[in-house]
Design a protein around this motif. Structure first.
Motif, PDB file in Angstrom:
ATOM      1  N   GLN A 168       0.824  -1.211   0.000  1.00  0.00           N
ATOM      2  CA  GLN A 168       0.000   0.000   0.000  1.00  0.00           C
ATOM      3  C   GLN A 168       0.854   1.256   0.000  1.00  0.00           C
ATOM      4  O   GLN A 168       0.520   2.234  -0.694  1.00  0.00           O
ATOM      5  N   ARG A 169       1.954   1.263   0.756  1.00  0.00           N
ATOM      6  CA  ARG A 169       2.860   2.417   0.736  1.00  0.00           C
ATOM      7  C   ARG A 169       3.464   2.601  -0.646  1.00  0.00           C
ATOM      8  O   ARG A 169       3.574   3.730  -1.163  1.00  0.00           O
ATOM      9  N   TYR A 170       3.894   1.514  -1.253  1.00  0.00           N
ATOM     10  CA  TYR A 170       4.456   1.544  -2.613  1.00  0.00           C
ATOM     11  C   TYR A 170       3.431   2.119  -3.587  1.00  0.00           C
ATOM     12  O   TYR A 170       3.746   3.017  -4.382  1.00  0.00           O
ATOM     13  N   ASN A 171       2.204   1.631  -3.513  1.00  0.00           N
ATOM     14  CA  ASN A 171       1.158   2.109  -4.420  1.00  0.00           C
ATOM     15  C   ASN A 171       0.882   3.595  -4.237  1.00  0.00           C
ATOM     16  O   ASN A 171       0.730   4.345  -5.217  1.00  0.00           O
ATOM     17  N   ARG A 172       0.788   4.037  -2.990  1.00  0.00           N
ATOM     18  CA  ARG A 172       0.498   5.448  -2.742  1.00  0.00           C
ATOM     19  C   ARG A 172       1.595   6.341  -3.312  1.00  0.00           C
ATOM     20  O   ARG A 172       1.310   7.364  -3.939  1.00  0.00           O
ATOM     21  N   ARG A 173       2.849   5.955  -3.113  1.00  0.00           N
ATOM     22  CA  ARG A 173       3.942   6.791  -3.611  1.00  0.00           C
ATOM     23  C   ARG A 173       3.963   6.813  -5.140  1.00  0.00           C
ATOM     24  O   ARG A 173       4.193   7.871  -5.745  1.00  0.00           O
ATOM     25  N   LEU A 174       3.701   5.666  -5.759  1.00  0.00           N
ATOM     26  CA  LEU A 174       3.636   5.638  -7.225  1.00  0.00           C
ATOM     27  C   LEU A 174       2.558   6.575  -7.743  1.00  0.00           C
ATOM     28  O   LEU A 174       2.788   7.365  -8.666  1.00  0.00           O
ATOM     29  N   ARG A 175       1.380   6.474  -7.168  1.00  0.00           N
ATOM     30  CA  ARG A 175       0.277   7.314  -7.638  1.00  0.00           C
ATOM     31  C   ARG A 175       0.577   8.795  -7.455  1.00  0.00           C
ATOM     32  O   ARG A 175       0.347   9.607  -8.369  1.00  0.00           O
ATOM     33  N   GLU A 176       1.055   9.149  -6.293  1.00  0.00           N
ATOM     34  CA  GLU A 176       1.327  10.561  -6.032  1.00  0.00           C
ATOM     35  C   GLU A 176       2.382  11.098  -6.995  1.00  0.00           C
ATOM     36  O   GLU A 176       2.241  12.201  -7.540  1.00  0.00           O
ATOM     37  N   THR A 177       3.433  10.319  -7.217  1.00  0.00           N
ATOM     38  CA  THR A 177       4.509  10.764  -8.110  1.00  0.00           C
ATOM     39  C   THR A 177       4.019  10.878  -9.546  1.00  0.00           C
ATOM     40  O   THR A 177       4.292  11.863 -10.244  1.00  0.00           O
ATOM     41  N   LEU A 178       3.271   9.871  -9.999  1.00  0.00           N
ATOM     42  CA  LEU A 178       2.730   9.913 -11.357  1.00  0.00           C
ATOM     43  C   LEU A 178       1.736  11.047 -11.541  1.00  0.00           C
ATOM     44  O   LEU A 178       1.759  11.758 -12.551  1.00  0.00           O
ATOM     45  N   ASP A 179       0.853  11.224 -10.575  1.00  0.00           N
ATOM     46  CA  ASP A 179      -0.171  12.261 -10.719  1.00  0.00           C
ATOM     47  C   ASP A 179       0.450  13.643 -10.790  1.00  0.00           C
ATOM     48  O   ASP A 179       0.014  14.495 -11.575  1.00  0.00           O
ATOM     49  N   ASP A 180       1.462  13.891  -9.984  1.00  0.00           N
ATOM     50  CA  ASP A 180       2.149  15.182 -10.070  1.00  0.00           C
ATOM     51  C   ASP A 180       2.782  15.374 -11.447  1.00  0.00           C
ATOM     52  O   ASP A 180       2.690  16.442 -12.054  1.00  0.00           O
ATOM     53  N   ALA A 181       3.441  14.330 -11.947  1.00  0.00           N
ATOM     54  CA  ALA A 181       4.099  14.435 -13.251  1.00  0.00           C
ATOM     55  C   ALA A 181       3.088  14.569 -14.376  1.00  0.00           C
ATOM     56  O   ALA A 181       3.299  15.328 -15.329  1.00  0.00           O
ATOM     57  N   LEU A 182       1.991  13.848 -14.283  1.00  0.00           N
ATOM     58  CA  LEU A 182       0.965  13.924 -15.321  1.00  0.00           C
ATOM     59  C   LEU A 182       0.288  15.287 -15.334  1.00  0.00           C
ATOM     60  O   LEU A 182      -0.094  15.785 -16.396  1.00  0.00           O
ATOM     61  N   GLN A 183       0.135  15.882 -14.166  1.00  0.00           N
ATOM     62  CA  GLN A 183      -0.436  17.225 -14.118  1.00  0.00           C
ATOM     63  C   GLN A 183       0.443  18.196 -14.871  1.00  0.00           C
ATOM     64  O   GLN A 183      -0.032  19.061 -15.611  1.00  0.00           O
ATOM     65  N   GLY A 184       1.763  18.029 -14.734  1.00  0.00           N
ATOM     66  CA  GLY A 184       2.676  18.874 -15.480  1.00  0.00           C
ATOM     67  C   GLY A 184       2.636  18.585 -16.967  1.00  0.00           C
ATOM     68  O   GLY A 184       2.640  19.492 -17.794  1.00  0.00           O
TER      69      GLY A 184
END
Length: 443
Positions: free
Chosen positions: A107-123
């Protein structure tokens, strides 16, 4: 990474909303599994459920991190959730629950992946060079549809779990329908268009959907409805599983080595039959489409003196018209909706055949979208001019082995975006857990 203050494009907003909707759909599935069952393996040939919890996020990460210029923070888990733990010497998986990370670690791995991807995708949504690196949204389409495919195939696995390992969910009632009697429908000779053109292809399509192929199909007759549980029960009662002449060599070996004598969703109860729905056992519903493997469907067709349709025949019956022009869907050009069939996660289980008359084709063939994928006799193979995706070369090509067969249509758990005419599904012939039914043809 700091979020961009620029306004995202309309297409980027839509893709982002679809990605989140896909995440919600997969999370809905994992939520029905009791915590203590997440390390179970309901189907011997598949991974433990915990693998898929990490795999969906890892797939998105491994697909998008390069184009977005991101660096892995846990390469070991990236690899584990890409491929799983390989079985030894090609045997069934033998890994144990202790071989996998803890739920909290995943779950920690998943949360960090999502947060990192979402920030990058927003850019990327507001930066043209980044959008180009994402192949103008095509990689996001891959991520979205991959997740939605797993939202269906995970159901095959969860369906086989003990009922007490799941939290039961409600579902919409099936439409009321009078008893239907299947008949053979005449399909006149005409053109069937498989695939789609590479020039101006429109919305997203997987590599095996290209290029367009037109086939002239001779006239034939086809069952107006899918084979039902009641139809298949007659085959079982008349000794279909004991008649060597009805089975291929591999099929005969399979049903005998596995002691298979009925469909995987049926449960013998003395002199009667029950049926495993997703959450309960019920008396065998006679008017639901039977879900069986390709081998079982082919044996029934031989018993009935018919055969499974080819991919081209299925297309002709589904999308052809008496006037000659082809349709986008069996019912016409209107977008798929709940009045056209049992699909797009409306229900956990099938509906009676013929319950959605608004979804019938111009020739009067029912249920060609939803309620169960439909087996064809066509081996899964490339269309002329096939080119694999450079970023996912094995998606289709790894299965062009003559050992998988094309399925068309869709199931109750198939996303509406995959009901497009060109979409091609496939499975091996001796995997009995798929939401796959069939109908027969005769020439």
């Amino acid at each position: 990474m700091t979020r961009s203050s620029a306004v995202p494009s309309h297409s980027a907003i839509l893709l982002g909303a679809r990605l989140q909707a896909g995440r919600d759909r997969s999370q809905e599935l994992f939520a029905i599994v009791r915590r203590e069952a997440l390390y179970d393996r309901p189907i011997p040939e598949r991974h433990r459920i915990i693998f898929y919890l990490g795999h969906l996020e890892s797939f998105d990460w491994n697909l998008l991190k390069g184009p977005l210029g991101l660096t892995s923070f846990d390469p070991e888990l990236d690899k584990l959730f890409s491929f799983g733990i390989d079985p030894v010497d090609g045997q069934l998986p033998s890994d144990q629950p202790k071989d996998w990370p803890s739920l909290e670690q995943v779950q920690r791995y998943n949360r960090r992946l999502r947060e990192t991807l979402d920030d990058a995708l927003q850019g990327a949504a507001t930066d043209d060079p980044n959008l180009a690196r994402l192949k103008h949204g095509r990689l996001l389409d891959v991520a979205i549809e991959h997740r939605l495919m797993h939202a269906e195939t995970l159901c095959y696995m969860l369906h086989q779990m003990p009922f007490d390992s799941k939290f039961a969910m409600t579902q919409a009632p099936s439409p009321a329908v009078a008893a239907r009697v299947s008949r053979m429908v005449e399909i006149p000779a005409g053109t069937a268009t498989l695939g789609r053109p590479t020039e101006n292809p429109g919305p997203f399509g997987w590599d095996n959907e290209f290029q367009e192929l037109r086939i002239e199909v001779p006239s034939f007759t086809m069952d107006s409805h899918n084979v039902t549980n009641l139809d298949y029960l007659r085959f079982v009662q008349e000794g279909g599983y004991a008649d060597r002449a009805l089975w291929s060599d591999a099929g005969w070996e399979w049903i005998n080595s596995s002691a298979r004598r009925h469909p995987a969703f049926w449960v013998p109860r003395g002199n009667s039959w029950a049926y495993r729905t997703m959450f309960y056992e019920i008396p065998l519903p006679p008017d639901w489409p039977v879900f069986v493997s390709h081998e079982e469907a082919s044996a029934y067709a031989r018993w009935a003196g018919k055969e499974l349709p080819s991919e081209a025949e299925w297309h002709r019956a589904a999308c052809g018209t008496r006037a000659g022009a082809e349709r986008a869907h069996p019912w016409g050009s209107e977008s798929a909706s709940s009045r056209h069939g049992n699909f797009d996660f409306q229900r956990w289980d099938p509906s009676p055949v013929g319950a959605y008359p608004n979804g019938s084709s111009d020739f009067g063939v029912a249920d060609l979208a939803g309620n169960g994928w439909e087996w064809t006799r066509t081996p899964f193979a490339p269309l002329p001019g096939f080119e694999p995706f450079s970023f996912y070369p094995g998606y289709s090509a790894d299965f062009f082995d003559g050992k998988h067969f094309v399925m068309k249509g869709g199931s109750p758990r198939t996303a509406a975006c995959m009901l497009r005419r060109s979409f091609r599904n496939w499975f091996q012939p001796r995997y009995p857990y798929v939401y796959a039914t069939f109908r027969c043809v005769k020439r």
